[in-house]
Design a protein around this motif. Sequence first.
Motif, short mmCIF file in Angstrom:
data_model
loop_
_atom_site.label_atom_id
_atom_site.label_comp_id
_atom_site.label_asym_id
_atom_site.label_seq_id
_atom_site.Cartn_x
_atom_site.Cartn_y
_atom_site.Cartn_z
N ASP A 1 30.71 84.80 109.48
CA ASP A 1 31.73 85.64 110.11
C ASP A 1 31.74 85.46 111.63
N SER A 2 30.55 85.31 112.21
CA SER A 2 30.49 85.10 113.66
C SER A 2 31.15 83.78 114.04
N TYR A 3 30.89 82.75 113.23
CA TYR A 3 31.53 81.46 113.49
C TYR A 3 33.04 81.56 113.36
N ARG A 4 33.50 82.24 112.32
CA ARG A 4 34.94 82.36 112.10
C ARG A 4 35.60 83.16 113.22
N GLU A 5 34.96 84.24 113.65
CA GLU A 5 35.52 85.04 114.74
C GLU A 5 35.58 84.25 116.03
#
Length: 372
Positions: free
Chosen positions: A154-158
Amino acid sequence: MYLSVRPTQQSAARASRSWLLTFLGFTTFGFLNFEYRYLDNLARGLHHTFAMRLFEEMTGAYVGLLLFPLVVWAIRRARIRRDNWWVTVPFNILAMCLFSVAATTGMSVARRLLAPLFGLGKYDYGNMQYRYPMEFAQHVLLFWFAVGAIYTFDSYREARDRQLASADLEARLAEAQLQNLQLQLQPHFLFNALNTISSVMYDDVRRADTMLAQLSDLLRRTLQTGHSQEVPLQEELALVKSYIAIMEERFGDDLQVEFAVDPHVVRALVPQLILQPLVENSMRHARNPQTPKLILCIAATQENSELLLRVQDNGPGMPVHASDHVVKGIGLSNTEQRLRSLYGASQQMLLENADGLRVTIRLPLHTEPVST
């Protein structure tokens, strides 16, 4: 022209890739567990357990896969942060316990139902009183591994979405800046053309009428291109010829324009209204008592992978400051800014005093629109 993929299609493609990778991950996990269990059996002298171990570990992996969407939902629903950990940590622990109970129950049911179908006979999972705490030990590790993996993903996607949003915003700002520069140029040459027509209206009505018709053709060509930042060179040449036709009615034989255009580059894309400000600048500043006849040469050639546009006049050249920098007006300054915004370091605009003013523009030679 660029082909764009709709956001919904992109989202669907990303979701499909994510779930495919998830399926492959659970499958790989099942095979690795099978390899560990089966080799452990062989090490202990237990043979003929291949089918049973494979059945057990793969059913365990795929039961986990079926529950995984609920696990992802629970983890994202209660994301642990510094300001909410006293609420979200207990929620995650509860979700972990429920996952373990559901997974163990699911494995028991699935194995009892499927074992006879695979020819493995009746399946005995043992005393469930001990199975639940036994499986719980492994599920604790798997759950918190899932927490870490989901948080990382999720951090990568954000971060990626923020980067894409930032790039999109920069592109929109650049496009707005280019539109603003273009809109500054359009009324600039229109007012000059109208002033030219006004200067002959009372002396020669026929010439003024001819110039109005030519201005109408010029405006029609400009409107046909709409808000396009780039047009084929042949269209840009047609537009500048319409502008020159108006000026020829005013100056008559005192204006001579020569074109030297390589036919191989007429389809190359150039910024709209890139030549007109250069021609207008020469007409305004190159005529003086020493050079009563203004001679303009407009050239377009290819040099390696670059397109060269050149406008040369026979005037006195441009005034320079003590720093030897050429003084640029609105038209030349806007042209330079547009080139920089469209092509970055891949362009060059050079002004030289060489038997008059010579303006040379270097552009990447291309027939497809550039991204801004």
